[in-house]
Write an enzyme that holds these catalytic residues in place. Structure first.
Site, short mmCIF file in Angstrom:
data_model
loop_
_atom_site.label_atom_id
_atom_site.label_comp_id
_atom_site.label_asym_id
_atom_site.label_seq_id
_atom_site.Cartn_x
_atom_site.Cartn_y
_atom_site.Cartn_z
N GLU A 1 0.82 -1.21 0.00
CA GLU A 1 0.00 0.00 0.00
C GLU A 1 0.86 1.27 0.00
O GLU A 1 0.81 2.09 0.91
CB GLU A 1 -0.96 -0.01 1.18
CG GLU A 1 -1.99 -1.12 1.11
CD GLU A 1 -2.98 -1.14 2.25
OE1 GLU A 1 -4.05 -1.76 2.09
OE2 GLU A 1 -2.70 -0.53 3.31
N GLU B 1 -6.45 -8.08 -0.82
CA GLU B 1 -6.93 -7.95 0.56
C GLU B 1 -8.40 -7.58 0.58
O GLU B 1 -8.86 -6.74 -0.18
CB GLU B 1 -6.17 -6.87 1.33
CG GLU B 1 -4.75 -7.19 1.72
CD GLU B 1 -4.17 -6.09 2.60
OE1 GLU B 1 -4.96 -5.38 3.28
OE2 GLU B 1 -2.94 -5.93 2.60
#
Length: 658
Positions: free
Chosen positions: A153, A329
């Site tokens: 991320e 995710e």
């Protein structure tokens, strides 16, 4: 080049983040037993393990990771091996505090959490590259390895002096072209060799408009990042720094990607995008990956969650050029970081997982496998929750794993779309700069305004960059193309001229990539195309809706925005009914070349905008996947299969046409 197919190997990927370093070894054996029970075939390992792998500078402890990979492989479970560089160990920050990131006001963001690094720090980069290179050398040919997961991320932004120096070299590369007609953003790797010359500085002064407020730079050493200032920062300085920050992070991704590829170029490489994240220009990033991955966390309490999930999935597929992608995710239950962390109701994780498969995913992974008992994310949902395997969540995980393994063959099948919504990171960043006409204007709100009725009508949508090849689309929608280059504007004009249908929303075509306002009436690059001329933008206070009249749409209201415009060839379809703008057109239609263009100069209520998009679809020959479904029942075609997803939990009868 490797692809996601090299990781799937003929089956839908299913699993999640696995953090065995948080648990004693006896738990590892229970983990793999439960993984096999659940149908898990992929585990993401090592995302936050740097401190365990390198307990002190230049030391290495790979023994535990060797055991984990061997255990997973022995049980038929593949590995997405991460480079652990998103979370440096405390020793790095303590010994080299210059590696810590700084805020615009100079405040140091210290260690004690993740992402505690300055992306431009040479010390951080040296250690990050070293641990990456050693991981690659050790595991690149391990039989469990299915893919590399670079970092996590990406999004850290720093304003320190190191970043200032890197920013200057990036700017020198960008503005070294004397013409600098809103030059393309440079590759930051090229910027490291940029000349320090006066021509580039003059070009920067011109592009940034530094004659305003006496801000002209006389030497490169004076140029700094946008830091805390007395009043309003230069908008183009701010915009360029946002571009630079994305490129700086991308440089780090490329460095680690190249290190792992060098050891085994057959293993695909990815990183996890966060959907509509402003900080990184995903169009520039996606081409650097072997396939695109998504982290997706819609709020179960949000009535628009299913739409937001679909929108992020359509974006992810589009970033990959229509190829299959990976759900890296999602939470199987609650997202512990949310203010009110309501878990997913029974069946919702299955529903949203199937939505992702329908929209092009070839794998469904979760964060995380086993719920942490300590640490910041101790309350986050997991495939094995704190209650253990005797739980609703784990039983649903097992059912989902079984269902995915038995799905008809959708691997690699495409999702076709006849409609493209234009999405541009520069336009997004620019329209939300300070000193815009409406401080509450949000780019993603405009994207959602136009995506929602298409999603509700079961019209499949791609996202596209304004300068990309649009010829395959019957309809192109530009909800808010505030900033646009000359080339991208010409691309849109040519699309319509050749027979395409365009719907353009308000506050578009206003500035060029230097945030230089285009003069002579708005939207300058699209006036002929749209057959109109705008003299003034007319933002409205909240709570003061516009009333509009239209024979085509019926009377309706709009909010927040209007434009003082005159038709110059376009046919008005709706007019403002009262107030100082009474009689001013708000929706217009114009034939141009072999195509047509619609312009919407306000923010209409949902009913009116849905009607407009329905008419545009009819005109363009765009058909829904299935007609007549209630709002909240989603239909998506992938290959030869049609997925029907019930987000309203009612009773729905579907009659496929023959």
């Amino acid at each position: 080049m490797p692809s996601l197919d090299d990781a799937t190997r003929g089956r839908i990927l299913f699993g999640g983040d696995y953090n065995p370093e948080q648990w004693p070894r006896e738990v590892w054996h229970e983990d793999v037993r439960l993984m096999r029970e659940a149908g898990v075939n992929l585990a993401t390992v090592g995302v936050f393990s740097w401190a365990m792998l390198e307990p002190k500078p230049e030391a290495r402890d790979f023994g535990w990771l060797d055991e984990v990979l061997e255990l997973l492989h022995a049980n038929g479970i593949g590995v997405a091996l991460a480079t652990p560089t998103a979370s440096p160990p405390p020793w790095l920050s303590h010994r080299w505090p210059e590696t810590l990131p700084r805020n615009p006001d100079g405040t140091v963001r210290t260690y004690g959490s993740r992402n505690a690094y300055c992306p431009s720090s040479p010390v951080y980069r040296r250690f990050a590259n070293a641990i990456t290179a050693d991981l690659a050398a050790r595991y690149a040919h391990h039989p469990a390895l299915r893919m590399w997961h670079i970092g996590n991320e990406f999004g850290t932004v720093c304003h320190c002096d190191n970043c200032a120096e890197r920013f200057r070299t990036w700017l020198q590369a960008k503005y070294s072209n004397e013409s600098n007609a809103a030059a393309d953003v440079p590759d930051i790797a090229d910027a490291s060799h940029a000349p320090n010359n006066s021509t580039a500085l003059n070009n920067l002064n011109e592009a940034w408009g530094t004659a305003f407020w006496s801000q002209r730079y006389s030497d490169w050493s004076e140029v700094i990042p946008p830091r805390q200032v007395q009043y309003v920062i230069n908008p183009t300085q701010d915009l360029d720094y946002q571009r630079f920050a994305s490129d700086l992070l991308l440089e780090g991704f490329r460095a680690e990607r190249d290190l792992v590829r060098a050891q085994n170029p057959q293993i695909p490489v990815t990183t996890n995008f966060m959907g509509f994240f402003k900080g990184t220009d995903s169009w520039r990033w996606a081409v650097e990956e072997d396939f695109v991955s998504l982290d997706s966390y819609p709020d179960p309490n949000d009535p628009g969650a299913a739409r937001d999930g679909a929108m992020a999935q359509d974006l992810t597929r589009s970033l990959g050029g229509g190829k299959s992608w990976l759900m890296m995710e999602q939470s199987p239950a609650a997202a512990g970081w949310r203010h009110v962390a309501t878990p997913k109701r029974p069946g919702l994780n299955r529903l949203w997982s199937m939505q992702a498969i329908a929209r092009g995913a070839d794998g469904i992974l979760h964060f995380q496998w086993r719920a942490s008992k300590q640490g910041a994310e101790r309350t986050h949902g997991a495939m094995v929750p704190h209650a253990g395997p005797d739980s609703r969540v784990f039983r649903e995980i097992c059912e989902l794993g079984k269902e995915l393994s038995g799905l008809p063959d959708v691997l690699g099948e495409s999702v076709s779309a006849d409609v493209a919504i234009l999405l541009d990171w520069d336009s997004w960043r620019a329209v939300e700069l300070d000193h815009q006409p409406h401080g509450g204007w949000r780019y993603l709100d405009r994207i959602r305004d136009y995506y929602t009725p298409l999603w509700q009508a079961n019209v499949t949508v791609d996202f596209a960059a304004p300068g990309s090849d649009l010829r395959k689309y019957r309809l192109v929608v530009a909800p808010n193309l505030y900033q646009v280059s000359d080339a991208a504007a010409a691309n849109l004009v040519g699309y319509v001229e050749r027979g395409g249908t365009l719907v353009m929303g308000p506050f578009s075509g206003v500035s060029d990539p230097d945030e230089r306002i285009r003069l002579g009436g708005h939207p300058a690059p699209f006036r002929d195309l749209l057959g109109l001329r705008i003299e003034e933008y007319w933002p409205l206070p909240d709570g003061e809706p516009l009333e509009l009249s239209s024979e085509l749409f019926g009377d309706f209201t709009a909010e927040s925005w209007a434009e003082w415009l005159t038709a110059d060839g376009a046919a008005p379809l709706a007019e403002i009914a009262s107030g100082p703008l009474a009689g001013i057109p708000a929706i217009l239609f114009h034939a141009y070349g072999a195509g047509t263009a619609w312009y919407v100069a306000t923010l209409p209520e949902a009913r009116a905008l849905a009607r407009l998009l329905d008419l545009a679809c009819i005109e363009a020959g765009v058909l829904p996947v299935l007609r007549g479904l209630p709002v909240g029942v989603e239909a998506v075609r992938r290959g030869d299969l049609v997925f029907v997803l019930d987000h309203i939990r009612g009773t729905v009868e579907v009659r496929p046409s023959r």
